[in-house]
Design a protein around this motif. Structure first.
Motif, PDB file in Angstrom:
ATOM      1  N   UNK A 174      29.576  -7.306  14.271  1.00  0.00           N
ATOM      2  CA  UNK A 174      28.589  -7.704  15.278  1.00  0.00           C
ATOM      3  C   UNK A 174      27.927  -9.025  14.863  1.00  0.00           C
ATOM      4  N   UNK A 175      27.430  -9.732  15.842  1.00  0.00           N
ATOM      5  CA  UNK A 175      26.699 -10.965  15.531  1.00  0.00           C
ATOM      6  C   UNK A 175      25.715 -11.276  16.646  1.00  0.00           C
ATOM      7  N   UNK A 176      24.666 -11.991  16.300  1.00  0.00           N
ATOM      8  CA  UNK A 176      23.730 -12.420  17.338  1.00  0.00           C
ATOM      9  C   UNK A 176      23.286 -13.859  17.080  1.00  0.00           C
ATOM     10  N   UNK A 177      22.721 -14.459  18.088  1.00  0.00           N
ATOM     11  CA  UNK A 177      22.253 -15.855  17.965  1.00  0.00           C
ATOM     12  C   UNK A 177      21.233 -16.129  19.051  1.00  0.00           C
ATOM     13  N   UNK A 194      18.101 -18.900  25.061  1.00  0.00           N
ATOM     14  CA  UNK A 194      19.195 -17.946  25.330  1.00  0.00           C
ATOM     15  C   UNK A 194      19.502 -17.152  24.068  1.00  0.00           C
ATOM     16  N   UNK A 195      19.504 -15.815  24.206  1.00  0.00           N
ATOM     17  CA  UNK A 195      19.864 -14.931  23.095  1.00  0.00           C
ATOM     18  C   UNK A 195      21.114 -14.139  23.456  1.00  0.00           C
ATOM     19  N   UNK A 196      22.022 -14.052  22.509  1.00  0.00           N
ATOM     20  CA  UNK A 196      23.266 -13.297  22.738  1.00  0.00           C
ATOM     21  C   UNK A 196      23.516 -12.413  21.527  1.00  0.00           C
ATOM     22  N   UNK A 197      23.895 -11.147  21.788  1.00  0.00           N
ATOM     23  CA  UNK A 197      24.320 -10.262  20.711  1.00  0.00           C
ATOM     24  C   UNK A 197      25.625  -9.627  21.158  1.00  0.00           C
ATOM     25  N   UNK A 198      26.604  -9.556  20.273  1.00  0.00           N
ATOM     26  CA  UNK A 198      27.877  -8.957  20.682  1.00  0.00           C
ATOM     27  C   UNK A 198      28.551  -8.241  19.510  1.00  0.00           C
ATOM     28  N   UNK A 199      29.471  -7.322  19.867  1.00  0.00           N
ATOM     29  CA  UNK A 199      30.236  -6.544  18.886  1.00  0.00           C
ATOM     30  C   UNK A 199      31.712  -6.624  19.250  1.00  0.00           C
ATOM     31  N   UNK A 200      32.530  -6.780  18.218  1.00  0.00           N
ATOM     32  CA  UNK A 200      33.982  -6.872  18.444  1.00  0.00           C
ATOM     33  C   UNK A 200      34.677  -5.625  17.894  1.00  0.00           C
ATOM     34  N   UNK A 207      33.411  -5.424  22.558  1.00  0.00           N
ATOM     35  CA  UNK A 207      33.204  -4.074  23.098  1.00  0.00           C
ATOM     36  C   UNK A 207      31.792  -3.875  23.621  1.00  0.00           C
ATOM     37  N   UNK A 208      30.880  -4.674  23.127  1.00  0.00           N
ATOM     38  CA  UNK A 208      29.501  -4.549  23.594  1.00  0.00           C
ATOM     39  C   UNK A 208      28.849  -5.919  23.528  1.00  0.00           C
ATOM     40  N   UNK A 209      27.986  -6.204  24.501  1.00  0.00           N
ATOM     41  CA  UNK A 209      27.274  -7.491  24.484  1.00  0.00           C
ATOM     42  C   UNK A 209      25.982  -7.377  25.271  1.00  0.00           C
TER      43      UNK A 209
END
Lengths: 286, 750
Positions: A174-177, A194-200, A207-209
């Motif tokens: 997972x990562x966010x920025x 703008x904030x984004x968090x996602x999982x691969x 798979x999730x964002x």
């Protein structure tokens, strides 16, 4: 104006609930004191929460983090495990003001000040953070995106205080920025954030964002359509373009001296795309 | 002189030991807090002071009901007086601008004064206010009508030349309202001792403040002393006398107790002066080879209803290039705002922006390198009068700046330079500042052991005047800089001109050198007449003062101590006055009365100005329109440089201010109610360090034997001139989009 500095949350709630007239919570004071000094508000009661031990600490909790509402930006920045798990959230909080401000300002205050341009909030919303609220009727949890309802207004009821912000356990890969746009290079209020968090998954498929935008509406907004653009993709160029378009489409900004409507709509897409790229690189362990 | 001496007051400043106005300890001070008007136009109907008076510690509340006629009408500096406005503070219920002082609260503590000021309730009767140039209700008048002495520079037949020109430019340019925002706030402390008044106030002109207080309070000028040894930034805002000073003096007189006022940052936006917004229509005519044939410039400047402040920048721009046909016209536009005033390079910043942008448009129309266009139109003479420049190094500045910048790698067509996501533009503009000088007086005392004391009521606004003056005396007397003590900023010292128009170094170093020469003459005479001694019988012109000695060309020398013994005195004190070329003979008398008369610039028989060339790189992000300035190179020539270190600092600071002017700085107006919106440093944007990564200043050598005996030209107000035009021109080069209104905004680029 009365000033109180209780040592327990219970006492703080009693004070906040008991007083007729305007009562305000003081954490870092970097917004509250400015508002008082410029005559925008004149509280009858100020309740300083910095002496409440539970609000001054960062605790790990079932794999996640519980961040006290009076923890300063500088303390967040020095917390290695938090920085490793949620670099986007910490970066966002550390963008607020100068070094001096960082040693006072808190994410709890940033959230409850309810500015649509609050820097830490889009990152928290993208992270799926919840606010722990303590009030006369006990404790409740609320998704961070539901705390602010309009500029300067929250959904908190009389006597309620945000006690902590809880960040969930991080899934692997997972990562966010968080990114914001300001006309000069440092020390200004976001024109767009703008904030984004996602999982691969193991194959690099998202798979999730969660995607959140600041300064483009009356409050920080969660943009599910932008997240959908990423989920199921490898966060390739096409997905990023769809994300940018969805982000721009979700904006309902105003013109002000920092930027026009048109500018905000365009740049929201650009920043969401850039933040997603950084979040992706972090999820990939780069 | 000419050495990069560190500031003599540097240690005091970095250790916090330099005393600024509000730092002076006074016995048992009361504290004042201002209440300012919530409306821009109308009148006060009533005050409710009960709540305010109830605050413990409140001593007095002054309003127009209690002050009335106590302050005599000040004389506006634009009409030869000393005041920023003719407005008499607290004299009537009339409100003429937002933020006008309507009451002053005095209390035992600052906190009580502030609390009580918050509790003052004012009821107003409000009228519609005219905010800015194109608002309903403004009054537009030609400058020649409001100022009899104003002359619009003109020569030849510009209209005919424009009609005949094969290439023409015709465009409108605009510059915004700006406020000085010096870090040191507007502070005043007044102390009465019987009939005598001492004023501690940051000032660019202590003698003017002294006389203004005498006039406004109806007392003898010799009973007023103004003390202002250090000033924490002024930029023109502390030159004219503002209404607050007389009020603090009155409050102190009524209480028979010192009163101290430090106005807030927000109040500073309305109780002092500012740079008003301007509009320009510029028309240029040229031949196809780039030779200018016509220059027509009409300007409009906002002012107040009460005073016609005028910057009239065509008095500079009309003299820069070799144009045979020039026609200019300046107008003032009266609005319901406070009276504007000097702000660093007052005429040049707006008017040169317009001209230098128009020239870039002409270069574009001619498909010509913009520096070449300026070279073709360079001149050695004033195009209006034909009088020669005392010295002029504009093209030398361009040459040195171009070399350092790498200008020849520039692609001519706009939009043709790109680096990844960034469009790259290179732009240039001329910096110019007329050389001004004023009559000045000084006293220098040299003791047998070399200890020197220079007394002159000049002002160091953070610019380095202490150091430059010390260097001058040290060089003339053959002493180390450390042997020289300089006293400035006190009206009890010999009078010196306003610290304005960048005249201080030229005026003060010349008069101090003259006083030192008086000392030299007496010592030399003694050494030459002495019965014995190595210099006996020499010509005075054959000796010099070096290393604590009077030395002949052949190495024969007499120590200062011996020379003093030959003279038979332990010390010498010399008083000198100096009148610059072109100064009217009554200038000294005027100076002693606090008049800010300066001479210089375009005179009848000659013209004196410092020049520079500024080259900038501007980058525009393709996706966000972000504007960044990775580098700026300025080369400047200003005659003899007394201190290259402080000069360099002035140039770098000026260019940074220029970047601010181009990209950030603007006082926002609420056009509905004629009020300012962004009255703090969080909202009034200036660049942060990250915005100015690479600022290079080159000092181009220039010798001027005419301008004044020491060959010094002022340079403080040189480097922020032209920067905004260079950046706007670079933006055009990057994007092909011409923005004619400052500040350049990102949304203009998208």
């Amino acid at each position: 104006m009365r000033y109180e500095a209780p040592t327990t949350a219970k006492e703080a709630v009693r004070l906040m609930a008991g007083k007729a007239g305007m009562a305000r919570v003081l954490a870092g004071g970097t917004d509250l004191l400015v508002q008082i000094r410029t005559d925008r508000i004149a509280p009858d009661l100020i309740v300083d929460i910095k002496r409440i031990a539970g609000m001054r600490s960062i605790m790990t909790k079932s794999g996640g983090f519980r961040i006290g509402a009076a923890v300063s930006g500088a303390e967040l920045g020095e917390h290695k495990a938090l920085r490793r798990a949620w670099p986007g959230v910490v970066e966002a909080a550390n963008l607020i003001g100068s070094i001096q401000i960082q040693s006072r300002a808190t994410m709890g205050g940033n959230l409850c000040n309810a500015s649509p341009a609050a820097d830490s909030v889009p990152a928290l919303v993208a992270a799926g953070a919840t606010a722990v609220i303590v009030g006369p009727r006990g404790r409740r949890s609320l998704p961070v995106e539901d705390v602010a309802v309009a500029p300067g207004r929250t959904s908190l009821k009389k006597g309620e205080i945000v006690e902590a912000i809880v960040l969930p356990k991080r899934a692997p890969r997972s990562g966010d920025a968080y990114l914001r746009f300001i006309p000069r290079s440092e020390m200004d209020i976001a024109v767009v954030g703008a904030g984004v968090s996602l999982t691969l998954d193991r194959n690099g498929v998202c798979t999730a964002a969660r995607v959140a935008l600041g300064a483009v509406a009356e409050r920080v907004i969660l943009v599910p359509d932008a997240a959908k653009a990423l989920i199921g993709s490898t966060v390739d160029q096409a997905a990023l373009e769809r994300l940018a378009a969805a982000a721009s489409a979700a904006c309902r900004p105003i013109d002000d001296k920092r930027g026009t409507k048109k500018f905000r709509i365009k740049v929201a897409g650009v920043l969401a795309r850039r933040a997603a790229r950084t979040a992706l690189a972090r999820a990939q362990g780069k | 002189m000419g050495r990069p001496e560190p500031r003599v007051d540097g240690r005091l400043k970095v250790t916090g030991n330099a005393r600024y106005a509000s730092d002076f300890p006074v016995a048992n001070p009361a504290h004042a807090c201002l209440v300012t008007s919530a409306i821009a136009k109308g009148r006060i109907v009533s005050f409710d002071l009960d709540d305010a008076r109830a605050v413990p510690g409140v001593l007095d509340i002054l309003t127009h009901e209690t002050v009335g006629n106590e302050v005599h009408e000040p004389k506006f500096f634009g009409s030869g007086g000393t005041a920023s406005t003719i407005h008499r503070p607290l004299s009537s219920a009339q409100i003429s601008h937002a933020g006008q002082i309507v009451a002053i609260v005095v209390a035992d503590t600052y906190e009580a004064a502030r609390e009580a000021a918050y509790r003052v309730r004012v009821t107003y009767e409000e009228e519609d206010a005219a905010t800015t140039l194109d608002s309903d209700g403004v009054e537009t008048l030609p400058a020649t009508k409001v100022r009899k002495e104003h002359k619009n520079p003109r020569v030849g037949d510009a209209a005919a030349a424009l009609r005949a020109a094969p290439v023409t430019i015709d465009a409108v340019y605009e510059t915004p309202t700006q406020h000085h925002n010096a870090i040191e706030l507007y502070a005043t402390t007044c102390v009465w001792s019987g009939e005598q008044l001492t004023v501690y106030e940051p000032s660019q002109f202590v003698h003017a403040l002294k006389h203004a207080m005498a006039e406004q309070l109806g007392i003898d000028a010799e009973d007023v002393r103004v003390i202002s040894p250090y000033v924490g930034g002024a930029f023109g805002s502390k030159a004219a006398v503002t209404p607050r000073t007389a009020l603090v003096a009155i409050a102190a007189r009524r209480l028979n107790r010192p009163v101290k006022l430090v106005a807030t940052r927000a109040q500073g936006f309305t109780i002092a002066t500012y740079r008003a917004e301007t509009r320009h229509r510029v028309r240029l005519g040229a031949q196809r080879d780039g030779k200018l044939t016509a220059y027509v410039h009409e300007g409009w400047e906002a002012t107040s209803r009460l005073d016609d402040y005028l910057v009239g920048g065509t008095e500079t721009t009309a003299h820069i290039y070799d144009v045979p046909n020039v026609s200019t016209r300046v107008n003032v536009v009266r609005t319901d705002r406070a009276t504007p005033g000097f702000m660093r390079s007052p005429p040049e910043v707006p008017y040169v922006f317009a001209l230098e942008t128009a020239l870039d448009e002409l270069a574009e129309a001619l498909d010509m390198d913009p520096i070449e266009l300026r070279r073709i139109n360079d001149t050695r003479n004033d195009p209006i009068t034909g009088a020669p420049y005392t010295s002029r190094s504009l093209m030398a500045c361009y040459d040195e700046a171009s070399r350092a910048f790498g200008w020849r790698r520039r692609n001519l067509p706009p939009g043709s330079m790109r680096d990844g996501d960034w469009l790259v533009g290179w732009g240039c503009a001329t910096a110019v500042y007329p050389t001004f000088m004023g009559a000045a007086t000084a006293r220098v005392r040299l003791a047998r052991n070399g200890a020197t004391r220079v007394e002159i009521a000049a002002h160091d606004l953070g610019t380095g005047a202490y150091t430059a003056i010390a260097q001058t005396a040290a060089e003339r007397l053959g002493l180390p800089v450390a042997a020289v003590e300089v006293l400035l900023g006190d009206s009890a010292l010999p009078a010196a001109p306003v610290a304005g128009g960048s005249n201080t170094t030229a005026s003060c170093c010349n008069v101090v050198a003259k006083a030192c020469d008086g000392i030299r003459r007496r010592l030399v005479r003694a050494a030459m007449r002495a019965d014995r001694g190595p210099l006996r019988g020499r010509k005075p012109s054959s000796v010099n003062f070096v290393d604590r000695h009077i030395a002949g060309e052949d190495g024969a020398k007499v120590s200062l101590a011996d020379a003093f013994d030959m003279l038979g005195a332990p010390m010498i004190e010399e008083y000198a006055h100096w009148l610059p070329h072109g100064m009217e003979p009554d200038a000294l008398k005027k100076l002693h009365l606090g008049s800010a008369a300066l001479t210089g610039g375009a005179m009848e028989d000659r013209i004196a100005a410092a020049f520079g060339a500024e080259l900038v790189e501007l980058r525009v992000n393709v996706y966000t329109g972000e504007l960044r300035v990775p580098r700026i190179v300025g080369a400047f020539a200003a005659g003899r440089i007394v201190n290259p270190r402080t000069a360099h600092s002035q140039y770098v600071g000026g260019m940074i201010w220029g970047i601010a002017s181009a990209l950030h700085e603007q006082t926002e107006l609420d056009r509905r109610v004629a009020r300012y919106v962004n009255t703090d440093l969080a909202e009034y944007l200036i660049p942060v360090n990250a915005d100015v990564p690479d600022v290079q200043a080159i000092l181009v050598s220039e010798e001027d034997r005419l301008v004044n005996p020491l060959g010094i030209k002022g340079l403080g107000e040189l480097a922020n001139v032209g920067t905004a035009a260079a950046l706007g021109n670079a933006l055009y080069h990057a994007t092909g989009r011409r923005i004619r209104k400052l500040p350049l905004r990102i949304e203009d680029v998208l």
